[in-house]
Write an enzyme that holds these catalytic residues in place. Structure first.
Site, PDB file in Angstrom:
ATOM      1  N   CYS A 142      65.612  30.012  37.656  1.00  0.00           N
ATOM      2  CA  CYS A 142      64.300  29.670  38.202  1.00  0.00           C
ATOM      3  C   CYS A 142      64.381  29.640  39.728  1.00  0.00           C
ATOM      4  CB  CYS A 142      63.889  28.295  37.673  1.00  0.00           C
ATOM      5  SG  CYS A 142      62.288  27.738  38.260  1.00  0.00           S
ATOM      6  N   CYS A 166      59.985  35.386  40.843  1.00  0.00           N
ATOM      7  CA  CYS A 166      59.797  34.333  39.838  1.00  0.00           C
ATOM      8  C   CYS A 166      60.218  34.967  38.530  1.00  0.00           C
ATOM      9  CB  CYS A 166      58.330  33.917  39.772  1.00  0.00           C
ATOM     10  SG  CYS A 166      57.942  32.870  38.335  1.00  0.00           S
TER      11      CYS A 166
HETATM   12  N1  DGL Z   1      60.247  30.759  36.416  1.00  0.00           N
HETATM   13  C1  DGL Z   1      60.114  30.031  37.598  1.00  0.00           C
HETATM   14  C2  DGL Z   1      60.612  30.754  38.848  1.00  0.00           C
HETATM   15  O1  DGL Z   1      61.441  31.625  38.773  1.00  0.00           O
HETATM   16  C3  DGL Z   1      58.942  29.113  37.852  1.00  0.00           C
HETATM   17  C4  DGL Z   1      57.703  29.188  37.033  1.00  0.00           C
HETATM   18  C5  DGL Z   1      56.890  27.899  37.088  1.00  0.00           C
HETATM   19  O2  DGL Z   1      57.217  27.001  36.324  1.00  0.00           O
HETATM   20  O3  DGL Z   1      55.953  27.813  37.893  1.00  0.00           O
HETATM   21  O4  DGL Z   1      60.210  30.437  39.941  1.00  0.00           O
END
Ligand code: DGL
Length: 260
Positions: free
Chosen positions: A70, A182
């Site tokens: 993440c 993301c």
């Molecule tokens: N998957 C996450 C990232 O790479 C964040 C998504 C979220 O929960 O807003 O930033």
């Protein structure tokens, strides 16, 4: 060994998918914080509190390393914080350097798409200062894509319409590369492609993150555990329709894997 991989939700499955391909015999624990997703619109303090629980869960499971799949979480955790834990913690950031190294000499610009927390975060701005001396990189927040991904909606008129609206102030033909900053955005390569007249290059941090984990743990591709992945949603083992959702995510990731 057992590798813990976590995300706010289903986006980190793109990192897991890549890790499973590179280390087919390894054992993984995947944790999605489905109770609290999305993280990308929370405050850094809220995110740090949630992540503390996830680290403790992973340590109880005796993992040998933790991958933060993440970008949002990585952008709010300092190195000092990560060093407090007794296992290596590997984070990920938007692959801006990789995009500049590979495509920086092209005429067209580079668009980094990510959550609001990542886009506004100091970490990304520091990174850009270091690597984007020619000012080729622009940033865009696309928080709604996280919600679509969580519902398993990867390709639909709604997604296309959202992207068109959210990016209407950008001169899209001037970009030749999209950095998926993301992990939830990996699912939408087809929808991004439709938006651009000529298909852009896509750059993500998935493989780089897995390679970094392998370096830190001195793992080779033959490394072996039991080849099993356990899935948890906010600490609870995943079953039934949730498992079906994970399977449909993995199928989508298979389909978009070779789109670069
Ligand atoms: N998957 C996450 C990232 O790479 C964040 C998504 C979220 O929960 O807003 O930033």
């Amino acid at each position: 060994m057992t590798i813990g991989v976590f995300d706010s939700g289903l986006g980190g499955l793109s990192v897991l998918h890549c890790a499973q391909k590179m280390l087919p015999n390894e054992s993984f624990i995947y944790y999605a914080d489905e109770k609290h997703v999305p993280y990308g619109e929370k405050t850094p303090e809220e995110i740090r509190l949630l992540v503390n629980d996830i680290f403790n869960f992973m340590l109880h499971k005796d993992v040998d390393a933790i991958i933060i799949a993440c970008n949002t979480v990585t952008s709010v955790l300092t190195t000092v914080y990560r060093k407090r834990f007794p296992v290596p913690i590997i984070g990920m950031e938007p692959a801006v350097k990789k995009a500049i190294d590979i495509y920086g000499a092209e005429k067209k610009k580079i668009l980094v798409v990510a959550t609001p927390v990542t886009i506004k975060g100091k970490k990304l701005h520091n990174l850009m200062e270091r690597v984007d001396s020619r000012k080729k990189v622009d940033l865009a927040e696309l928080p709604q894509l996280v919600r679509f991904a969580e519902k398993g909606i990867f390709s639909s008129a709604q997604v296309g319409e959202y992207l068109r609206q959210a990016l209407q102030s950008y001169d899209l033909p001037s970009y030749g590369t999209v950095v998926l900053g993301c992990t939830h955005f990996n699912y939408f390569k087809n929808e991004f492609q439709k938006l651009f007249q000529s298909a852009p290059h896509f750059v993500d941090g998935n493989e780089g993150t897995v390679r970094q984990m392998m370096r830190v743990l001195s793992l080779s591709t033959e490394a072996g555990g039991n080849g099993i992945t356990e899935y948890y949603f906010s600490g609870k083992p995943v079953g039934g329709s949730d498992l079906k959702l994970i399977n449909s995510c993995m199928i989508q990731l298979d389909q978009v894997f070779d789109i670069n």
